[in-house]
Design a protein around this motif. Structure first.
Motif, PDB file in Angstrom:
ATOM      1  N   SER A 248       0.974  -1.118  -0.121  1.00 37.41           N
ATOM      2  CA  SER A 248      -0.019   0.152  -0.086  1.00 37.41           C
ATOM      3  C   SER A 248       0.909   1.226   0.129  1.00 37.41           C
ATOM      4  N   PHE A 249       1.924   1.093   0.888  1.00 33.64           N
ATOM      5  CA  PHE A 249       2.745   2.488   1.019  1.00 33.64           C
ATOM      6  C   PHE A 249       3.368   2.447  -0.546  1.00 33.64           C
ATOM      7  N   ALA A 250       4.029   1.590  -1.067  1.00 30.81           N
ATOM      8  CA  ALA A 250       4.925   1.706  -2.087  1.00 30.81           C
ATOM      9  C   ALA A 250       4.093   2.157  -3.585  1.00 30.81           C
ATOM     10  N   ILE A 251       2.723   1.588  -3.661  1.00 33.23           N
ATOM     11  CA  ILE A 251       1.793   1.858  -4.541  1.00 33.23           C
ATOM     12  C   ILE A 251       1.505   3.327  -4.426  1.00 33.23           C
ATOM     13  N   ILE A 252       1.024   3.686  -3.096  1.00 32.53           N
ATOM     14  CA  ILE A 252       0.634   5.271  -3.310  1.00 32.53           C
ATOM     15  C   ILE A 252       1.935   6.062  -3.270  1.00 32.53           C
ATOM     16  N   ALA A 253       3.027   5.754  -2.795  1.00 31.73           N
ATOM     17  CA  ALA A 253       4.159   6.456  -2.690  1.00 31.73           C
ATOM     18  C   ALA A 253       4.680   6.472  -4.027  1.00 31.73           C
ATOM     19  N   SER A 254       4.541   5.688  -5.146  1.00 29.71           N
ATOM     20  CA  SER A 254       4.917   5.660  -6.360  1.00 29.71           C
ATOM     21  C   SER A 254       4.697   6.958  -7.247  1.00 29.71           C
ATOM     22  N   GLY A 255       3.499   7.452  -6.886  1.00 32.20           N
ATOM     23  CA  GLY A 255       2.862   8.661  -7.049  1.00 32.20           C
ATOM     24  C   GLY A 255       3.598   9.865  -7.015  1.00 32.20           C
ATOM     25  N   GLY A 256       4.227   9.875  -5.910  1.00 31.95           N
ATOM     26  CA  GLY A 256       4.940  11.109  -5.415  1.00 31.95           C
ATOM     27  C   GLY A 256       6.085  11.190  -6.481  1.00 31.95           C
ATOM     28  N   LEU A 257       6.781  10.302  -7.114  1.00 33.43           N
ATOM     29  CA  LEU A 257       7.884  10.456  -8.051  1.00 33.43           C
ATOM     30  C   LEU A 257       7.212  10.906  -9.520  1.00 33.43           C
ATOM     31  N   ALA A 258       5.902  10.509  -9.707  1.00 29.09           N
ATOM     32  CA  ALA A 258       5.255  11.106 -10.842  1.00 29.09           C
ATOM     33  C   ALA A 258       4.971  12.397 -10.761  1.00 29.09           C
ATOM     34  N   CYS A 259       4.395  12.965  -9.679  1.00 28.19           N
ATOM     35  CA  CYS A 259       4.182  14.347  -9.509  1.00 28.19           C
ATOM     36  C   CYS A 259       5.431  15.283  -9.606  1.00 28.19           C
ATOM     37  N   MET A 260       6.676  14.800  -9.442  1.00 29.65           N
ATOM     38  CA  MET A 260       7.941  15.469  -9.630  1.00 29.65           C
ATOM     39  C   MET A 260       8.441  15.508 -11.087  1.00 29.65           C
ATOM     40  N   ILE A 261       7.961  14.161 -11.668  1.00 27.89           N
ATOM     41  CA  ILE A 261       8.384  13.952 -12.998  1.00 27.89           C
ATOM     42  C   ILE A 261       7.381  14.879 -13.883  1.00 27.89           C
ATOM     43  N   SER A 262       6.198  14.689 -13.624  1.00 28.82           N
ATOM     44  CA  SER A 262       5.187  15.793 -14.439  1.00 28.82           C
ATOM     45  C   SER A 262       5.479  17.164 -14.232  1.00 28.82           C
ATOM     46  N   GLY A 263       5.952  17.515 -13.330  1.00 24.77           N
ATOM     47  CA  GLY A 263       6.078  19.034 -13.055  1.00 24.77           C
ATOM     48  C   GLY A 263       7.465  19.421 -13.737  1.00 24.77           C
ATOM     49  N   PHE A 294      -8.408  -9.326 -10.477  1.00 27.33           N
ATOM     50  CA  PHE A 294      -8.613 -10.813 -10.024  1.00 27.33           C
ATOM     51  C   PHE A 294      -7.385 -11.693 -10.948  1.00 27.33           C
ATOM     52  N   SER A 295      -6.648 -11.188 -11.452  1.00 23.54           N
ATOM     53  CA  SER A 295      -5.639 -12.045 -12.230  1.00 23.54           C
ATOM     54  C   SER A 295      -5.093 -13.075 -11.395  1.00 23.54           C
ATOM     55  N   SER A 296      -4.748 -14.371 -11.870  1.00 22.09           N
ATOM     56  CA  SER A 296      -4.161 -15.147 -10.888  1.00 22.09           C
ATOM     57  C   SER A 296      -2.615 -15.027 -10.637  1.00 22.09           C
ATOM     58  N   PHE A 297      -2.101 -14.024 -11.158  1.00 26.62           N
ATOM     59  CA  PHE A 297      -0.631 -13.719 -11.205  1.00 26.62           C
ATOM     60  C   PHE A 297      -0.534 -12.579 -10.504  1.00 26.62           C
ATOM     61  N   PRO A 298      -0.236 -12.558  -9.151  1.00 27.68           N
ATOM     62  CA  PRO A 298      -0.151 -11.483  -8.032  1.00 27.68           C
ATOM     63  C   PRO A 298       0.666 -10.386  -8.587  1.00 27.68           C
ATOM     64  N   MET A 299       1.835 -10.746  -9.389  1.00 25.01           N
ATOM     65  CA  MET A 299       2.814  -9.436  -9.834  1.00 25.01           C
ATOM     66  C   MET A 299       2.193  -8.826 -10.859  1.00 25.01           C
ATOM     67  N   LEU A 300       1.342  -9.303 -11.478  1.00 21.50           N
ATOM     68  CA  LEU A 300       0.575  -8.522 -12.713  1.00 21.50           C
ATOM     69  C   LEU A 300      -0.448  -7.733 -12.078  1.00 21.50           C
ATOM     70  N   LEU A 301      -1.070  -7.888 -11.006  1.00 20.30           N
ATOM     71  CA  LEU A 301      -1.743  -7.281 -10.161  1.00 20.30           C
ATOM     72  C   LEU A 301      -1.119  -6.004  -9.549  1.00 20.30           C
ATOM     73  N   VAL A 302       0.109  -6.300  -8.835  1.00 13.59           N
ATOM     74  CA  VAL A 302       1.010  -5.395  -8.284  1.00 13.59           C
ATOM     75  C   VAL A 302       1.492  -4.370  -9.317  1.00 13.59           C
ATOM     76  N   ALA A 303       1.815  -5.186 -10.372  1.00 16.49           N
ATOM     77  CA  ALA A 303       2.349  -3.896 -11.533  1.00 16.49           C
ATOM     78  C   ALA A 303       1.262  -3.201 -12.027  1.00 16.49           C
ATOM     79  N   PHE A 304      -0.001  -3.503 -11.941  1.00 17.41           N
ATOM     80  CA  PHE A 304      -0.992  -2.530 -12.560  1.00 17.41           C
ATOM     81  C   PHE A 304      -1.063  -1.765 -11.559  1.00 17.41           C
TER      82      PHE A 304
END
Length: 395
Positions: A248-263, A294-304
């Motif tokens: 949860s932390f990593a997924i939400i926090a990834s947007g922080g870098l995106a904000c800096m790059i988009s700016g 609900f993909s049976s591949f957990p890393m596919l969900l995480v990547a998405f």
């Protein structure tokens, strides 16, 4: 002073760690008090409602335009931290928790939009890049309690509250001691009860605002339900055993870098263009969510979810930039605050709607409803003003 922006960014991160402090420990609170899963939505909505109420009061009274924004930030950081600490009271009830979340949110209104006001008073040129770092700090601050929860496994949940309160006090002190009022600040001396509406006369201001409103319909609901999405996946596929707080932390926090790059890239390609593309991509994620949740591949969900976490917030600093640049200079702080107020009002509707639909419909398709906001936001951004050439604002 070259350190002004880093101090504002750091302080914003420290203070906004209060925002999801309650969300990160909601499972522990629900267990101790015998509450259901609905409590997450109610708690999140309550801090949003507090923020809305605070922004409305701050906007009508033009607080950040009439008084020193740095002093307003400092006082708000102390008060928000104090009410956040209230959750740690022994034998607290669920109603008291909701009240303290409301009061914490109320004074966050003196932190997030006022922090943007402080930045805009110091940086007229390169505002998109500056707000990119600032909103990135908000995203990291929002995600940080989930990381704290993971790091403090084995310790009482109240430690998350103690630490986030301490960080808020430190952030407020940093602004008060090291960030003076900016050279581009224009003081509003009188209360004008309709001043906060004046910006909406400008079609560019309206377009930016409506784009932001569509973005907000999606953003906080996605953030609030990321832990639920991950926990639901674990329930469906126990062998996946995903670390819910850490992811949860990593997924939400990834947007922080995106904000800096988009700016940063908006300096070359235009604020409005990058904001529009980001909103489009996040809309596509909403629509594509049934394929991955609900993909049976957990890393596919995480990547998405990582991809969604990046594009869902990359446009946030850009909308703030467009609003700030197209708002009347004498009421810029008030304009930023009222747009935040309306945007966060929309988040409550979205969170409660998704929460109410959970259990009523197939949860695989529920998050497609989040596409409504981006679609309406895109319509506002792409609408051309009659008799006026399309303006591309570059920070």
């Amino acid at each position: 002073m070259r350190l002004i922006l880093p101090i504002i960014v750091l302080s914003q991160f420290l203070c906004t760690s209060l925002w999801f402090a309650g969300n990160s420990i909601v499972a522990d609170i629900a267990r101790d008090l015998g509450l259901g899963q609905d409590f997450l939505a109610h708690q999140t909505s309550m801090i949003q409602f507090g923020f809305i109420s605070g922004t409305l009061v701050f906007a009508i009274l033009a607080v950040s335009d009439r008084f020193s924004p740095s002093l307003v930030f400092f006082a708000s950081a102390l008060l928000a931290g104090f009410f956040n600490l209230g959750i740690s009271i022994n034998d607290i009830t669920s109603l008291q928790i909701l009240l303290f979340r409301f009061l914490t949110g109320f004074f966050l209104a003196g932190i997030y939009p006022v922090g943007m006001k402080i930045a805009s008073d110091h940086y007229e040129k390169g505002l998109g890049k500056s707000l990119g770092f600032l909103v990135g700090a908000l995203v990291l601050g929002t995600a940080f309690p989930h990381l704290l929860k993971d790091l403090l496994q084995g310790f009482p949940w109240k430690y998350v509250i103690y630490i986030t309160t301490s960080l808020s006090v430190l952030g407020g002190l940093s602004i008060f001691l090291f960030v003076p009022d900016g050279p581009f600040r224009k003081v509003g001396q009188k209360i004008k009860l309709t001043a906060f509406l004046s910006g909406f006369k400008n079609p560019d201001f309206r377009a930016a605002s409506f784009g932001y409103f569509g973005h907000m319909w999606e953003l906080y609901t996605f953030w609030a339900f990321v832990p639920i999405i991950l926990a639901s996946y674990n329930a469906l596929y126990p062998a996946a055993n995903l670390n819910v707080p850490l992811y949860s932390f990593a997924i939400i926090a990834s947007g922080g870098l995106a904000c800096m790059i988009s700016g940063w890239i908006s300096q070359w390609y235009g604020v409005k263009k990058i904001a529009t593309l980001s909103l489009l991509f996040s809309c596509l994620c909403c629509l594509a969510s049934p394929i991955f949740l609900f993909s049976s591949f957990p890393m596919l969900l995480v990547a998405f979810l990582f991809l969604w976490g990046i594009v869902v917030v990359a446009d946030s600093p850009l909308f703030s930039t467009l609003v700030a640049q197209n708002a009347p200079a004498s009421t810029r702080g008030t304009a930023l605050t009222v747009v935040n107020c309306i945007g966060f009002s929309i988040t409550i509707l979205s969170i409660q709607l998704v929460n109410s639909l959970t259990g009523m419909f197939n949860s695989q398709y529920i998050y497609m409803i989040l596409a409504i906001g981006p679609l309406l936001g895109l319509a506002a951004l792409l609408k051309k003003n009659p008799g006026k050439k399309t303006l591309m604002v570059v920070s």
